[in-house]
Design an enzyme around this catalytic site. Structure first.
Site, PDB file in Angstrom:
ATOM      1  N   ASP A 293     -29.589 113.320  18.948  1.00  0.00           N
ATOM      2  CA  ASP A 293     -30.105 112.045  19.452  1.00  0.00           C
ATOM      3  C   ASP A 293     -29.009 111.363  20.259  1.00  0.00           C
ATOM      4  O   ASP A 293     -27.837 111.346  19.862  1.00  0.00           O
ATOM      5  CB  ASP A 293     -30.550 111.146  18.281  1.00  0.00           C
ATOM      6  CG  ASP A 293     -31.404 109.983  18.747  1.00  0.00           C
ATOM      7  OD1 ASP A 293     -32.602 109.975  18.442  1.00  0.00           O
ATOM      8  OD2 ASP A 293     -30.862 109.082  19.436  1.00  0.00           O
ATOM      9  N   ILE A 294     -29.378 110.792  21.378  1.00  0.00           N
ATOM     10  CA  ILE A 294     -28.407 110.170  22.289  1.00  0.00           C
ATOM     11  C   ILE A 294     -27.837 108.871  21.705  1.00  0.00           C
ATOM     12  O   ILE A 294     -26.774 108.409  22.126  1.00  0.00           O
ATOM     13  CB  ILE A 294     -29.089 109.917  23.665  1.00  0.00           C
ATOM     14  CG1 ILE A 294     -28.072 109.864  24.785  1.00  0.00           C
ATOM     15  CG2 ILE A 294     -29.965 108.675  23.639  1.00  0.00           C
ATOM     16  CD1 ILE A 294     -28.701 109.902  26.178  1.00  0.00           C
TER      17      ILE A 294
ATOM     18  N   GLN B 173     -42.507 104.160  17.475  1.00  0.00           N
ATOM     19  CA  GLN B 173     -42.258 105.291  18.378  1.00  0.00           C
ATOM     20  C   GLN B 173     -41.995 104.794  19.784  1.00  0.00           C
ATOM     21  O   GLN B 173     -42.762 103.975  20.303  1.00  0.00           O
ATOM     22  CB  GLN B 173     -43.483 106.224  18.372  1.00  0.00           C
ATOM     23  CG  GLN B 173     -43.274 107.481  19.209  1.00  0.00           C
ATOM     24  CD  GLN B 173     -44.483 108.415  19.172  1.00  0.00           C
ATOM     25  OE1 GLN B 173     -45.485 108.140  18.512  1.00  0.00           O
ATOM     26  NE2 GLN B 173     -44.372 109.521  19.883  1.00  0.00           N
TER      27      GLN B 173
ATOM     28  N   HIS C 101     -41.702 113.953  17.838  1.00  0.00           N
ATOM     29  CA  HIS C 101     -40.349 114.365  17.450  1.00  0.00           C
ATOM     30  C   HIS C 101     -40.074 113.966  16.015  1.00  0.00           C
ATOM     31  O   HIS C 101     -40.537 112.925  15.543  1.00  0.00           O
ATOM     32  CB  HIS C 101     -39.286 113.763  18.379  1.00  0.00           C
ATOM     33  CG  HIS C 101     -39.403 112.285  18.560  1.00  0.00           C
ATOM     34  ND1 HIS C 101     -40.337 111.711  19.396  1.00  0.00           N
ATOM     35  CD2 HIS C 101     -38.718 111.251  18.002  1.00  0.00           C
ATOM     36  CE1 HIS C 101     -40.221 110.393  19.347  1.00  0.00           C
ATOM     37  NE2 HIS C 101     -39.238 110.083  18.500  1.00  0.00           N
ATOM     38  N   LEU C 102     -39.287 114.796  15.342  1.00  0.00           N
ATOM     39  CA  LEU C 102     -38.792 114.499  14.006  1.00  0.00           C
ATOM     40  C   LEU C 102     -37.348 114.049  14.148  1.00  0.00           C
ATOM     41  O   LEU C 102     -36.585 114.646  14.911  1.00  0.00           O
ATOM     42  CB  LEU C 102     -38.806 115.749  13.111  1.00  0.00           C
ATOM     43  CG  LEU C 102     -40.130 116.236  12.530  1.00  0.00           C
ATOM     44  CD1 LEU C 102     -41.078 116.695  13.627  1.00  0.00           C
ATOM     45  CD2 LEU C 102     -39.879 117.361  11.542  1.00  0.00           C
TER      46      LEU C 102
END
Ligand code: AMP
Ligand code: ZN
Length: 112
Positions: A29-30, A92, A98-99
């Site tokens: 994740d960014i 979201q 996505h998980l």
């Protein structure tokens, strides 16, 4: 389709590909919320978990299986959290299923 995670799955936007099969991809994740924060996506576009069918057991199983594999790969021996934010009330922000796999810190409840 103008979808960020479809572009990542296709390789148009480069990411560190931590785990990959024909069906799923995991990448960092960014904006990590924990020392380990990995996203796991289907390569096919589903706008959210709510856009999957209960008959799509293979895909849904592959996503969870990938989470287990990445957790092992990342050494999350003390446990971890898997989250699927779904829709507006679910928080979201990227409309491609996505998980989130979060680990290497203790996570209380409610999340903060
Ligand atoms: P959600 O709020 O559940 O839709 O989560 C979307 C996640 O995608 C957030 O945690 C973002 O930090 C993450 N994200 C957004 N853009 C990127 C990107 N280019 N690469 C990796 N993660 C991203
Ligand atoms: Zn997509």
């Amino acid at each position: 389709m103008d979808c960020l995670f479809c572009k990542i799955a296709a390789g148009t936007i480069p990411v560190t590909r931590l785990y990959e099969t024909d069906e799923v991809l995991a990448f960092p994740d960014i904006n990590p919320q924990a020392p380990v924060h990995t996203l796991i996506i289907p390569k096919a576009h589903y706008a959210s978990l709510a856009h999957t069918s209960p008959t799509e057991t293979a895909l849904l199983g592959s996503l969870l299986g990938a989470a287990v594999e990445v957790a092992k790969q990342q050494g999350l021996v003390n446990g971890y959290r898997v989250v699927i934010n779904t829709g507006q009330d679910g928080g979201q922000t990227v409309e491609h299923l996505h998980l989130h796999l979060l680990g290497q810190r203790h996570m209380g409840w409610p999340p903060g």
